[in-house]
Design an enzyme around this catalytic site. Structure first.
Site, PDB file in Angstrom:
ATOM      1  N   TRP A 141      85.159   6.995  57.673  1.00  0.00           N
ATOM      2  CA  TRP A 141      85.262   5.271  58.012  1.00  0.00           C
ATOM      3  C   TRP A 141      84.345   4.830  57.170  1.00  0.00           C
ATOM      4  O   TRP A 141      83.542   5.182  56.376  1.00  0.00           O
ATOM      5  CB  TRP A 141      84.647   5.309  59.459  1.00  0.00           C
ATOM      6  CG  TRP A 141      83.029   5.490  59.830  1.00  0.00           C
ATOM      7  CD1 TRP A 141      82.654   6.469  60.293  1.00  0.00           C
ATOM      8  CD2 TRP A 141      82.192   4.477  59.279  1.00  0.00           C
ATOM      9  NE1 TRP A 141      81.216   6.532  60.280  1.00  0.00           N
ATOM     10  CE2 TRP A 141      80.662   5.352  59.908  1.00  0.00           C
ATOM     11  CE3 TRP A 141      82.013   3.241  58.789  1.00  0.00           C
ATOM     12  CZ2 TRP A 141      79.393   4.651  59.732  1.00  0.00           C
ATOM     13  CZ3 TRP A 141      80.557   2.712  58.659  1.00  0.00           C
ATOM     14  CH2 TRP A 141      79.499   3.517  59.060  1.00  0.00           C
TER      15      TRP A 141
ATOM     16  N   GLU B  29      67.891   0.989  56.568  1.00  0.00           N
ATOM     17  CA  GLU B  29      69.235   1.857  56.027  1.00  0.00           C
ATOM     18  C   GLU B  29      69.314   1.068  54.510  1.00  0.00           C
ATOM     19  O   GLU B  29      69.652   1.981  53.659  1.00  0.00           O
ATOM     20  CB  GLU B  29      70.307   1.656  56.910  1.00  0.00           C
ATOM     21  CG  GLU B  29      70.310   2.243  58.413  1.00  0.00           C
ATOM     22  CD  GLU B  29      70.595   3.654  58.181  1.00  0.00           C
ATOM     23  OE1 GLU B  29      70.867   4.207  57.110  1.00  0.00           O
ATOM     24  OE2 GLU B  29      70.432   4.387  59.191  1.00  0.00           O
TER      25      GLU B  29
ATOM     26  N   GLU C 228      75.160   7.769  53.605  1.00  0.00           N
ATOM     27  CA  GLU C 228      74.162   6.637  54.262  1.00  0.00           C
ATOM     28  C   GLU C 228      74.313   5.280  53.761  1.00  0.00           C
ATOM     29  O   GLU C 228      74.232   4.395  54.432  1.00  0.00           O
ATOM     30  CB  GLU C 228      72.917   7.295  53.898  1.00  0.00           C
ATOM     31  CG  GLU C 228      72.504   8.638  54.538  1.00  0.00           C
ATOM     32  CD  GLU C 228      71.869   8.271  55.881  1.00  0.00           C
ATOM     33  OE1 GLU C 228      71.385   7.504  56.136  1.00  0.00           O
ATOM     34  OE2 GLU C 228      71.921   9.491  56.671  1.00  0.00           O
TER      35      GLU C 228
ATOM     36  N   HIS D 123      76.031   2.650  55.991  1.00  0.00           N
ATOM     37  CA  HIS D 123      75.310   2.449  57.204  1.00  0.00           C
ATOM     38  C   HIS D 123      74.636   0.719  57.076  1.00  0.00           C
ATOM     39  O   HIS D 123      74.793  -0.129  57.855  1.00  0.00           O
ATOM     40  CB  HIS D 123      74.127   3.063  57.705  1.00  0.00           C
ATOM     41  CG  HIS D 123      74.785   4.421  57.879  1.00  0.00           C
ATOM     42  ND1 HIS D 123      73.930   5.716  58.140  1.00  0.00           N
ATOM     43  CD2 HIS D 123      75.971   5.238  58.194  1.00  0.00           C
ATOM     44  CE1 HIS D 123      74.456   6.790  58.125  1.00  0.00           C
ATOM     45  NE2 HIS D 123      75.892   6.230  58.205  1.00  0.00           N
TER      46      HIS D 123
ATOM     47  N   GLU E 112      66.491  12.270  60.384  1.00  0.00           N
ATOM     48  CA  GLU E 112      67.782  12.124  60.439  1.00  0.00           C
ATOM     49  C   GLU E 112      67.962  12.344  62.169  1.00  0.00           C
ATOM     50  O   GLU E 112      68.944  11.639  62.796  1.00  0.00           O
ATOM     51  CB  GLU E 112      68.736  13.262  60.120  1.00  0.00           C
ATOM     52  CG  GLU E 112      68.592  13.087  58.506  1.00  0.00           C
ATOM     53  CD  GLU E 112      69.723  11.937  57.862  1.00  0.00           C
ATOM     54  OE1 GLU E 112      70.025  11.220  58.823  1.00  0.00           O
ATOM     55  OE2 GLU E 112      69.954  12.015  56.799  1.00  0.00           O
TER      56      GLU E 112
ATOM     57  N   THR F 262      66.755   8.732  63.601  1.00  0.00           N
ATOM     58  CA  THR F 262      67.646   7.620  63.311  1.00  0.00           C
ATOM     59  C   THR F 262      68.893   7.785  64.346  1.00  0.00           C
ATOM     60  O   THR F 262      69.390   6.777  64.523  1.00  0.00           O
ATOM     61  CB  THR F 262      68.074   7.456  61.974  1.00  0.00           C
ATOM     62  OG1 THR F 262      68.492   8.844  61.397  1.00  0.00           O
ATOM     63  CG2 THR F 262      67.120   6.929  61.094  1.00  0.00           C
TER      64      THR F 262
ATOM     65  N   ASP G 279      77.136   9.873  62.052  1.00  0.00           N
ATOM     66  CA  ASP G 279      76.733  10.359  60.838  1.00  0.00           C
ATOM     67  C   ASP G 279      75.124  11.009  60.688  1.00  0.00           C
ATOM     68  O   ASP G 279      74.976  11.946  60.074  1.00  0.00           O
ATOM     69  CB  ASP G 279      76.553   9.258  59.832  1.00  0.00           C
ATOM     70  CG  ASP G 279      78.219   8.866  59.317  1.00  0.00           C
ATOM     71  OD1 ASP G 279      79.111   9.532  59.585  1.00  0.00           O
ATOM     72  OD2 ASP G 279      78.230   7.970  58.659  1.00  0.00           O
ATOM     73  N   GLU G 280      74.281  10.309  61.224  1.00  0.00           N
ATOM     74  CA  GLU G 280      72.869  10.687  61.220  1.00  0.00           C
ATOM     75  C   GLU G 280      72.818  12.271  61.887  1.00  0.00           C
ATOM     76  O   GLU G 280      71.967  13.044  61.481  1.00  0.00           O
ATOM     77  CB  GLU G 280      72.035   9.878  62.166  1.00  0.00           C
ATOM     78  CG  GLU G 280      72.148   8.313  61.604  1.00  0.00           C
ATOM     79  CD  GLU G 280      71.414   8.120  60.035  1.00  0.00           C
ATOM     80  OE1 GLU G 280      71.021   9.123  59.453  1.00  0.00           O
ATOM     81  OE2 GLU G 280      71.113   7.105  59.800  1.00  0.00           O
TER      82      GLU G 280
ATOM     83  N   HIS H 260      74.193  14.655  59.542  1.00  0.00           N
ATOM     84  CA  HIS H 260      72.954  14.982  58.509  1.00  0.00           C
ATOM     85  C   HIS H 260      71.717  15.769  58.967  1.00  0.00           C
ATOM     86  O   HIS H 260      71.230  16.794  58.107  1.00  0.00           O
ATOM     87  CB  HIS H 260      72.460  13.533  57.932  1.00  0.00           C
ATOM     88  CG  HIS H 260      73.703  12.853  57.303  1.00  0.00           C
ATOM     89  ND1 HIS H 260      73.742  11.489  56.973  1.00  0.00           N
ATOM     90  CD2 HIS H 260      74.948  13.221  56.957  1.00  0.00           C
ATOM     91  CE1 HIS H 260      74.887  11.061  56.636  1.00  0.00           C
ATOM     92  NE2 HIS H 260      75.416  12.246  56.410  1.00  0.00           N
TER      93      HIS H 260
END
Length: 331
Positions: free
Chosen positions: A33, A76, A114, A117, A167, A170, A199-200, A203
């Site tokens: 995305w 971020e 990252e 974000h 990670e 977050t 995503d976090e 990761h």
């Protein structure tokens, strides 16, 4: 052989698998995305109506929520600091070959993911009309100027403990913001923060897998590195946070108070993340440890319950600090 050389050897050994790590834990640019997927389309005929709707819904969100969202966004946006720090870690070489070595490839592509974000949250804040963007931008510039010191040096073992922890932290923070936004009827912001949280978590799985692999080949030194990081405590990436005209680090505690007050990230979460890492790496089952590493393991196994007792005694101020970023009169 020195500890440093052994770490370098381990990093070179793991580097052979970096392409599989990239394939498993990161998503190609064309498939992942992008911020514009969730924001009003500036080329669309309904752009102004969509912005107006976004601004109306934003009015319902409480003061501490805005402070927390701003702090998360600034964290971020300070990504240049994190990339430059990781590129300096032993075993990560951006000079090797055209694209650097395998680890440098990982850091660059992780950075690319990252970076989206901050772009998304910054644009949302700008369109919301609820915050002072110039003050936010100055704080972001200060944070990048000030850099950070997360206590890891260039040690890859310590850095991977830090990133595994951070990670997950977050993920917790963005996921809670998503839940609160939904509660107040801001479903679009909720979806944005949920996507970031996803995503976090990916990761986190990657960095914690790096630590798992190191435990398999160098268990005692990895155990000592884990103990070192837990003993000195994990500092947040934005621990040097400050507002315009203020001294370094002066805004971080007040930002943390807002996050705790609203339940986005608490001392309890810190303890739970520590316990999750201990469980994930199966610290109680690791064998072939030196006497020093065995003592480190004992320390780690007892630490969450000790920290939980300390966290129970923490008192959070009930009154919100008034930040230059957010003007309460407008909320």
């Amino acid at each position: 052989m020195s500890i440093k050389n052994i770490r370098l050897e381990v990093m070179q050994f793991l580097e052979k698998n970096v392409d599989s790590f990239v394939e498993q834990y990161l998503i190609p640019v064309e498939k992942i995305w992008q911020p514009s997927d969730f924001l009003p389309n500036s080329q669309g005929e309904n752009f102004f109506e969509e912005v107006k709707e976004l601004r109306e819904i934003a009015k319902e969100l409480p003061y501490d929520f805005w402070v927390t969202l701003v702090g998360d966004t600034i964290t971020e946006e300070a990504l240049p600091t994190y990339e430059s720090w990781l590129m300096d870690v032993e075993g990560i070489d951006q000079q090797e070959g055209n694209q650097g070595n395998g680890w440098a490839k990982w850091v660059k592509q992780w950075t690319g993911e990252e970076n989206r974000h901050g772009d998304l949250l910054n644009k949302y804040l700008y369109l919301s009309g609820r915050v002072n963007m110039r003050e936010i931008e100055m704080t972001t510039q200060h944070l990048i100027n000030d850099g950070f010191d997360i206590g890891t040096g260039t040690d890859p073992y310590k850095n991977f403990v830090y990133t595994s922890f951070q990670e997950l932290a977050t993920y917790v923070s963005h996921n809670r913001v998503a839940q609160i936004a939904k509660k107040f009827g801001d479903n679009k912001l909720s979806k944005m923060c949920k996507m970031i949280a996803g995503d976090e978590m990916r990761h986190h799985h990657a960095y914690s897998e790096f630590v798992t692999r190191i435990f398999q080949v160098d268990p005692s030194e990895m155990m000592l590195a884990f103990q070192y990081m837990m003993k000195q405590k994990i500092v947040m990436p934005a621990h040097f946070l400050r507002e315009s005209g203020q001294k370094i680090s002066t805004a971080f505690e007040q930002f943390s108070d807002s996050a705790q007050r609203i339940g986005v990230y608490t001392a309890n979460d810190y303890v739970e993340i520590m316990q999750k890492l201990i469980n994930k790496w199966e610290i109680d089952k690791i064998s072939n440890l030196t006497d020093e590493a065995e003592k480190a393991r004992d320390y780690l196994m007892k630490l969450p319950s000790r920290m939980a007792k300390i966290s129970e005694r923490i008192v959070i101020p009930q009154e919100s600090h008034i930040f230059k970023w957010v003007e309460p009169a407008r909320l």
